[in-house]
Write an enzyme that holds these catalytic residues in place. Structure first.
Site, PDB file in Angstrom:
ATOM      1  N   SER A 253      52.757 -47.083  66.623  1.00 10.66           N
ATOM      2  CA  SER A 253      52.929 -46.706  68.031  1.00 10.66           C
ATOM      3  C   SER A 253      53.086 -45.198  68.082  1.00 10.66           C
ATOM      4  CB  SER A 253      54.199 -47.368  68.567  1.00 10.66           C
ATOM      5  OG  SER A 253      54.574 -46.826  69.822  1.00 10.66           O
TER       6      SER A 253
ATOM      7  N   TYR B 158      63.049 -50.224  68.008  1.00 13.42           N
ATOM      8  CA  TYR B 158      61.580 -50.096  68.040  1.00 13.42           C
ATOM      9  C   TYR B 158      61.147 -48.797  67.358  1.00 13.42           C
ATOM     10  CZ  TYR B 158      56.884 -50.447  70.162  1.00 13.42           C
ATOM     11  OH  TYR B 158      55.530 -50.549  70.382  1.00 13.42           O
TER      12      TYR B 158
HETATM   13  P1  NAD Z   1      52.121 -58.602  73.445  1.00 12.82           P
HETATM   14  O1  NAD Z   1      53.492 -58.976  73.861  1.00 12.82           O
HETATM   15  O2  NAD Z   1      50.990 -58.676  74.426  1.00 12.82           O
HETATM   16  O3  NAD Z   1      51.679 -59.414  72.149  1.00 12.82           O
HETATM   17  C1  NAD Z   1      52.570 -59.640  71.091  1.00 12.82           C
HETATM   18  C2  NAD Z   1      52.001 -60.702  70.189  1.00 12.82           C
HETATM   19  O4  NAD Z   1      52.935 -60.943  69.119  1.00 12.82           O
HETATM   20  C3  NAD Z   1      51.791 -62.058  70.886  1.00 12.82           C
HETATM   21  O5  NAD Z   1      50.629 -62.664  70.369  1.00 12.82           O
HETATM   22  C4  NAD Z   1      53.034 -62.843  70.469  1.00 12.82           C
HETATM   23  O6  NAD Z   1      52.861 -64.249  70.501  1.00 12.82           O
HETATM   24  C5  NAD Z   1      53.201 -62.343  69.052  1.00 12.82           C
HETATM   25  N1  NAD Z   1      54.548 -62.569  68.516  1.00 12.82           N
HETATM   26  C6  NAD Z   1      55.738 -62.308  69.102  1.00 12.82           C
HETATM   27  N2  NAD Z   1      56.748 -62.681  68.293  1.00 12.82           N
HETATM   28  C7  NAD Z   1      56.170 -63.188  67.169  1.00 12.82           C
HETATM   29  C8  NAD Z   1      56.684 -63.757  65.972  1.00 12.82           C
HETATM   30  N3  NAD Z   1      57.997 -63.868  65.737  1.00 12.82           N
HETATM   31  N4  NAD Z   1      55.797 -64.203  65.034  1.00 12.82           N
HETATM   32  C9  NAD Z   1      54.456 -64.121  65.252  1.00 12.82           C
HETATM   33  N5  NAD Z   1      53.921 -63.580  66.367  1.00 12.82           N
HETATM   34  C10 NAD Z   1      54.768 -63.134  67.312  1.00 12.82           C
HETATM   35  O7  NAD Z   1      52.282 -57.092  72.884  1.00 12.82           O
HETATM   36  P2  NAD Z   1      51.236 -55.883  72.709  1.00 12.82           P
HETATM   37  O8  NAD Z   1      51.580 -54.855  73.710  1.00 12.82           O
HETATM   38  O9  NAD Z   1      49.855 -56.362  72.578  1.00 12.82           O
HETATM   39  O10 NAD Z   1      51.754 -55.296  71.315  1.00 12.82           O
HETATM   40  C11 NAD Z   1      51.096 -55.504  70.101  1.00 12.82           C
HETATM   41  C12 NAD Z   1      51.550 -54.436  69.119  1.00 12.82           C
HETATM   42  O11 NAD Z   1      51.178 -53.150  69.602  1.00 12.82           O
HETATM   43  C13 NAD Z   1      53.056 -54.416  68.896  1.00 12.82           C
HETATM   44  O12 NAD Z   1      53.330 -54.150  67.532  1.00 12.82           O
HETATM   45  C14 NAD Z   1      53.496 -53.235  69.747  1.00 12.82           C
HETATM   46  O13 NAD Z   1      54.665 -52.656  69.271  1.00 12.82           O
HETATM   47  C15 NAD Z   1      52.307 -52.312  69.575  1.00 12.82           C
HETATM   48  N6  NAD Z   1      52.178 -51.309  70.616  1.00 12.82           N
HETATM   49  C16 NAD Z   1      52.039 -51.672  71.916  1.00 12.82           C
HETATM   50  C17 NAD Z   1      51.899 -50.677  72.881  1.00 12.82           C
HETATM   51  C18 NAD Z   1      51.719 -50.991  74.340  1.00 12.82           C
HETATM   52  O14 NAD Z   1      51.767 -50.067  75.147  1.00 12.82           O
HETATM   53  N7  NAD Z   1      51.490 -52.225  74.720  1.00 12.82           N
HETATM   54  C19 NAD Z   1      51.913 -49.324  72.502  1.00 12.82           C
HETATM   55  C20 NAD Z   1      52.062 -49.010  71.165  1.00 12.82           C
HETATM   56  C21 NAD Z   1      52.191 -50.001  70.231  1.00 12.82           C
END
Ligand code: NAD
Length: 260
Positions: free
Chosen positions: A142, A155
């Site tokens: 991130s 985080y």
């Molecule tokens: P999201 O909430 O849309 O998806 C998260 C996914 O992780 C889902 O498929 C969920 O079922 C799964 N998950 C949750 N707990 C779990 C567990 N215990 N075991 C297995 N799977 C599990 O989130 P997102 O925004 O798509 O985030 C995905 C990644 O990207 C994360 O690591 C997040 O930190 C990172 N990220 C997101 C953003 C953003 O702005 N959305 C920015 C930077 C980084």
């Protein structure tokens, strides 16, 4: 480009992970999806990806906060599908609170999923990649792997840790055809961020649209969200032969967030 490769994308039932899974499948990779959700919806997703891209798609519902379930998931991929060629560590959660009131169980959960699971999946999948002589490990860190924000102690700590793991693994695999890199996205409009927008709207007594604009203008100079498709395309590049010497990088895709 990735025909015959097997990609495990953690947390790929939603958001960024699904965007990456789709992009890899478009290049011909077979998939193991992972993540939570309604069983019927996940089955429909699995079938639709199979039909759309003509690849094999499985789903493993391992809870990645559990070491035994991670070990079993990687062993299943090894046993039933020949082993993981591309590992994308994407599953992640967020919790927002000042450190003094940050619930200890939330700290433990964020560290277990966002940090420790990355250690465990790599630890378990790397021997198979070494045996087959090729591999790609992509860790979704991130902007918070590079800089901090208030009230996100677990985080930010976890994502900085993911950047660290990425560098160590890149060094330990430097003389192999296995690469390990991190992608550092800024704001992407997924369920994870939607929750933060709703919380911001509620606490500020403002509309969701204003909360969304406020969120972007605080951090992301482009004032536009990054998309899961753009992160998918970057992942495809990191899987290409052109990226063979991209090793240990923390690749920002953040609308200028960390350029400030
Ligand atoms: P999201 O909430 O849309 O998806 C998260 C996914 O992780 C889902 O498929 C969920 O079922 C799964 N998950 C949750 N707990 C779990 C567990 N215990 N075991 C297995 N799977 C599990 O989130 P997102 O925004 O798509 O985030 C995905 C990644 O990207 C994360 O690591 C997040 O930190 C990172 N990220 C997101 C953003 C953003 O702005 N959305 C920015 C930077 C980084």
């Amino acid at each position: 480009m990735l025909k015959g490769r097997l990609a495990l994308v953690t947390g790929s039932t939603s958001g960024i992970g699904l965007g990456i899974a789709r992009a890899l499948a478009q290049q011909g990779a077979n998939l193991v999806l992972n993540g939570f959700g309604d069983a019927d919806q996940i089955e429909a997703l699995r079938r639709s990806l199979q039909a759309e891209f003509g690849v094999e798609v499985g789903h493993d519902g391992a809870d990645l906060t559990r070491v035994d379930q991670i070990e079993a998931m990687v062993a299943r991929a090894q046993g039933e599908r020949g082993g993981i060629d591309i590992l994308v560590n994407n599953a992640g959660i967020q919790f927002v609170s000042p450190i003094e009131s940050f619930p200890v169980e939330r700290w433990d959960a964020v560290i277990a999923l966002n940090l420790s699971a990355v250690f465990h999946t790599v630890r378990c999948a790397l021997p198979g990649m070494k045996a087959r002589g090729w591999g790609r490990i992509i860790n979704i860190a991130s902007a918070h792997g590079l800089v901090a924000s208030a009230e996100k102690v677990a985080y930010v700590a976890a994502k900085h840790g993911v950047v660290g793991i990425t560098k160590v693994v890149a060094l330990e695999t430097a003389r192999t055809a296995i690469t390990c890199n991190a992608i550092c996205p800024g704001w992407v409009l997924t369920p994870l961020v939607q929750k933060q927008i709703e919380a911001r709207a509620a606490s500020g007594g403002i509309s969701e649209a204003d909360a969304r604009t406020g969120l972007l203008s605080e951090k992301q100079p482009s004032l536009e969200f990054v998309t899961p498709e753009q992160i998918g395309d970057l992942s495809v590049f990191l899987c290409s032969e052109s990226a063979q010497q991209v090793r240990g990088a923390s690749w920002s895709i953040d609308g200028g967030w960390t350029a400030q």
